[in-house]
Design a protein around this motif. Structure first.
Motif, PDB file in Angstrom:
ATOM      1  N   ALA A 150      -5.186   0.852  -8.758  1.00 47.97           N
ATOM      2  CA  ALA A 150      -6.611   1.146  -8.589  1.00 47.97           C
ATOM      3  C   ALA A 150      -7.437   0.040  -9.213  1.00 47.97           C
ATOM      4  O   ALA A 150      -7.154  -0.427 -10.322  1.00 47.97           O
ATOM      5  CB  ALA A 150      -6.949   2.491  -9.232  1.00 47.97           C
ATOM      6  N   GLY A 151      -8.466  -0.399  -8.528  1.00 51.88           N
ATOM      7  CA  GLY A 151      -9.354  -1.437  -9.020  1.00 51.88           C
ATOM      8  C   GLY A 151     -10.758  -0.909  -9.238  1.00 51.88           C
ATOM      9  O   GLY A 151     -11.012   0.291  -9.274  1.00 51.88           O
ATOM     10  N   THR A 152     -11.704  -1.822  -9.389  1.00 51.41           N
ATOM     11  CA  THR A 152     -13.101  -1.428  -9.612  1.00 51.41           C
ATOM     12  C   THR A 152     -13.839  -1.164  -8.317  1.00 51.41           C
ATOM     13  O   THR A 152     -14.928  -0.607  -8.328  1.00 51.41           O
ATOM     14  CB  THR A 152     -13.832  -2.534 -10.386  1.00 51.41           C
ATOM     15  OG1 THR A 152     -13.748  -3.765  -9.640  1.00 51.41           O
ATOM     16  CG2 THR A 152     -13.193  -2.745 -11.756  1.00 51.41           C
ATOM     17  N   GLN A 206       0.806  -1.221   0.000  1.00 43.38           N
ATOM     18  CA  GLN A 206       0.000   0.000   0.000  1.00 43.38           C
ATOM     19  C   GLN A 206       0.837   1.268   0.000  1.00 43.38           C
ATOM     20  O   GLN A 206       0.298   2.363  -0.051  1.00 43.38           O
ATOM     21  CB  GLN A 206      -0.958  -0.006   1.197  1.00 43.38           C
ATOM     22  CG  GLN A 206      -2.143  -0.942   0.981  1.00 43.38           C
ATOM     23  CD  GLN A 206      -3.096  -0.967   2.160  1.00 43.38           C
ATOM     24  OE1 GLN A 206      -2.748  -0.571   3.266  1.00 43.38           O
ATOM     25  NE2 GLN A 206      -4.306  -1.466   1.922  1.00 43.38           N
ATOM     26  N   THR A 207       2.156   1.134   0.055  1.00 37.17           N
ATOM     27  CA  THR A 207       3.019   2.299  -0.145  1.00 37.17           C
ATOM     28  C   THR A 207       3.164   2.515  -1.656  1.00 37.17           C
ATOM     29  O   THR A 207       3.213   1.554  -2.427  1.00 37.17           O
ATOM     30  CB  THR A 207       4.402   2.081   0.475  1.00 37.17           C
ATOM     31  OG1 THR A 207       4.996   0.897  -0.078  1.00 37.17           O
ATOM     32  CG2 THR A 207       4.283   1.913   1.985  1.00 37.17           C
ATOM     33  N   GLY A 227      -9.702  -9.511  -3.446  1.00 38.82           N
ATOM     34  CA  GLY A 227     -10.159  -8.290  -4.091  1.00 38.82           C
ATOM     35  C   GLY A 227      -9.133  -7.189  -4.196  1.00 38.82           C
ATOM     36  O   GLY A 227      -9.458  -6.093  -4.666  1.00 38.82           O
ATOM     37  N   TYR A 228      -7.894  -7.443  -3.780  1.00 41.21           N
ATOM     38  CA  TYR A 228      -6.857  -6.418  -3.882  1.00 41.21           C
ATOM     39  C   TYR A 228      -6.213  -6.488  -5.268  1.00 41.21           C
ATOM     40  O   TYR A 228      -5.666  -7.531  -5.638  1.00 41.21           O
ATOM     41  CB  TYR A 228      -5.794  -6.609  -2.809  1.00 41.21           C
ATOM     42  CG  TYR A 228      -6.287  -6.326  -1.416  1.00 41.21           C
ATOM     43  CD1 TYR A 228      -6.299  -5.028  -0.915  1.00 41.21           C
ATOM     44  CD2 TYR A 228      -6.760  -7.342  -0.597  1.00 41.21           C
ATOM     45  CE1 TYR A 228      -6.764  -4.751   0.359  1.00 41.21           C
ATOM     46  CE2 TYR A 228      -7.229  -7.081   0.691  1.00 41.21           C
ATOM     47  CZ  TYR A 228      -7.233  -5.787   1.158  1.00 41.21           C
ATOM     48  OH  TYR A 228      -7.693  -5.519   2.405  1.00 41.21           O
ATOM     49  N   PRO A 229      -6.268  -5.387  -6.046  1.00 43.84           N
ATOM     50  CA  PRO A 229      -5.709  -5.414  -7.407  1.00 43.84           C
ATOM     51  C   PRO A 229      -4.188  -5.256  -7.401  1.00 43.84           C
ATOM     52  O   PRO A 229      -3.650  -4.147  -7.455  1.00 43.84           O
ATOM     53  CB  PRO A 229      -6.391  -4.215  -8.076  1.00 43.84           C
ATOM     54  CG  PRO A 229      -6.668  -3.262  -6.951  1.00 43.84           C
ATOM     55  CD  PRO A 229      -6.927  -4.108  -5.730  1.00 43.84           C
ATOM     56  N   VAL A 230      -3.480  -6.374  -7.304  1.00 48.61           N
ATOM     57  CA  VAL A 230      -2.018  -6.361  -7.294  1.00 48.61           C
ATOM     58  C   VAL A 230      -1.529  -6.622  -8.716  1.00 48.61           C
ATOM     59  O   VAL A 230      -1.865  -7.633  -9.323  1.00 48.61           O
ATOM     60  CB  VAL A 230      -1.447  -7.422  -6.337  1.00 48.61           C
ATOM     61  CG1 VAL A 230       0.077  -7.339  -6.315  1.00 48.61           C
ATOM     62  CG2 VAL A 230      -2.016  -7.227  -4.940  1.00 48.61           C
ATOM     63  N   GLU A 231      -0.732  -5.692  -9.233  1.00 49.22           N
ATOM     64  CA  GLU A 231      -0.221  -5.801 -10.593  1.00 49.22           C
ATOM     65  C   GLU A 231       1.222  -6.294 -10.563  1.00 49.22           C
ATOM     66  O   GLU A 231       2.026  -5.830  -9.751  1.00 49.22           O
ATOM     67  CB  GLU A 231      -0.297  -4.433 -11.277  1.00 49.22           C
ATOM     68  CG  GLU A 231       0.158  -4.427 -12.720  1.00 49.22           C
ATOM     69  CD  GLU A 231       0.087  -3.027 -13.314  1.00 49.22           C
ATOM     70  OE1 GLU A 231       1.003  -2.211 -13.044  1.00 49.22           O
ATOM     71  OE2 GLU A 231      -0.888  -2.741 -14.021  1.00 49.22           O
TER      72      GLU A 231
END
Length: 319
Positions: A65-67, A16-17, A48-52
């Protein structure tokens, strides 16, 4: 680190940083293998965490950022900063914050550890904000108590001081909190009066959630904001305010509430012509605080209150 839930929380805190983390660095930070990191990333995605993930010799991960808004993990300093900001904004009814920030404050303060809650209160009590307007501030604890009963559909008891100073005890079914930018209001069904009422929150004291649930009633018409507007229009009489000042317009503007704006009539003079629903007592006090000579052209009722205020002030300096 073999405790999977703890490891996932620590991994989430790192992601989250606002930076990209190489998988090898994450593995080193959490004392696990790169394979374990890949599995934990997949678990966070399932939650549900959008990790790229980025490709390359080293590769890396970052939260994007996700939906939908996933839960955030805050450290102590971040939690204190957000709580203080929400308290300050809610307590002074800053325009645009409205009910959503009060709900956020209620959620955050509910889970703050006692050590952090103490830090927030200490910082809040040690600072004095500079505000414009009539100074009608609201205790954040009052707002969060009211917001909790609105959300939980819980009957609420509180003391209330009306505009004429009469105090009473109320039992209500709270419906919505409404911010006008200058003040907070509670729209509720008053069980003692058997009718819908609006209450200025800065006049509410000792709010006590009873724990008794209720089924929400239908508003007579429209929404809570419309009901508040109708209630205020019935309770308040507009005044034709006309006051001239022997001071520049910017000087006077800086010393009046934001809804009272004079017009320049010369380099060192200005005039305020507007409709106001404020009380003549309050207007008399605000004019006296401008610290410049002024002449009241209307309304007539304002003359009497200014004279009365001047008499009281003069009497207070006599031996």
């Amino acid at each position: 680190m073999t405790d999977t839930p703890v490891r996932l929380l620590n991994l989430l805190s790192l992601l989250q940083t606002p930076r990209e983390w190489p998988g090898s660095e994450l593995a080193e930070r959490l004392s696990v293998s790169p394979r374990t990191i890949r599995r934990d990333i997949d678990r966070l995605r399932d939650l549900g965490y959008p990790v790229e993930a980025t490709l390359g010799a080293v590769g890396g991960y970052r939260l994007v950022a996700g939906t939908a808004m996933p839960p955030l993990l805050l450290d102590d300093e971040e939690a204190v900063a957000i709580a203080v900001g929400l308290r300050a904004g809610a307590g002074h009814a800053i325009e645009g914050i409205e009910e959503a920030s009060v709900r956020a404050l209620a959620k955050l303060e509910q889970v703050l550890p006692s050590r952090l809650r103490h830090r927030v209160s200490t910082l809040q009590n040690a600072t004095l904000p500079l505000t414009r307007g009539d100074g009608a501030t609201v205790a954040p604890a009052t707002l969060t108590a009211l917001a909790g009963t609105v959300t939980g559909r819980e009957k609420l008891r509180f003391g209330y001081r009306a505009g004429d100073g009469v105090e009473s005890k109320r039992l209500v079914e709270p419906y919505r909190l409404v911010s006008t930018g200058r003040r907070w209001y509670l729209v509720a069904y008053d069980l003692g009066r058997e009718d819908w009422r609006t209450f200025r929150v800065d006049r509410v004291s000792d709010p006590f959630p009873t724990g008794a649930r209720f089924a929400p009633r239908e508003l007579p018409a429209g929404d809570a904001a419309q009901l508040l507007v109708r209630s205020m229009s019935r309770a308040q009489t507009e005044l034709e305010l006309d006051v001239s000042f022997e001071a520049p317009a910017d000087f006077v503007t800086a010393r009046l509430p934001s809804h009272l704006v004079p017009t320049p009539t010369g380099p060192t003079t200005c005039r305020l012509r507007t409709r106001s629903t404020d009380s003549v007592e309050w207007l008399a006090l605000r004019l006296a605080l401008v610290d410049a000579p002024f002449t009241i052209h209307g309304p007539p009722a304002l003359h009497g209150h200014v004279d009365e205020l001047a008499t009281r002030l003069a009497a207070s300096t006599r031996p």
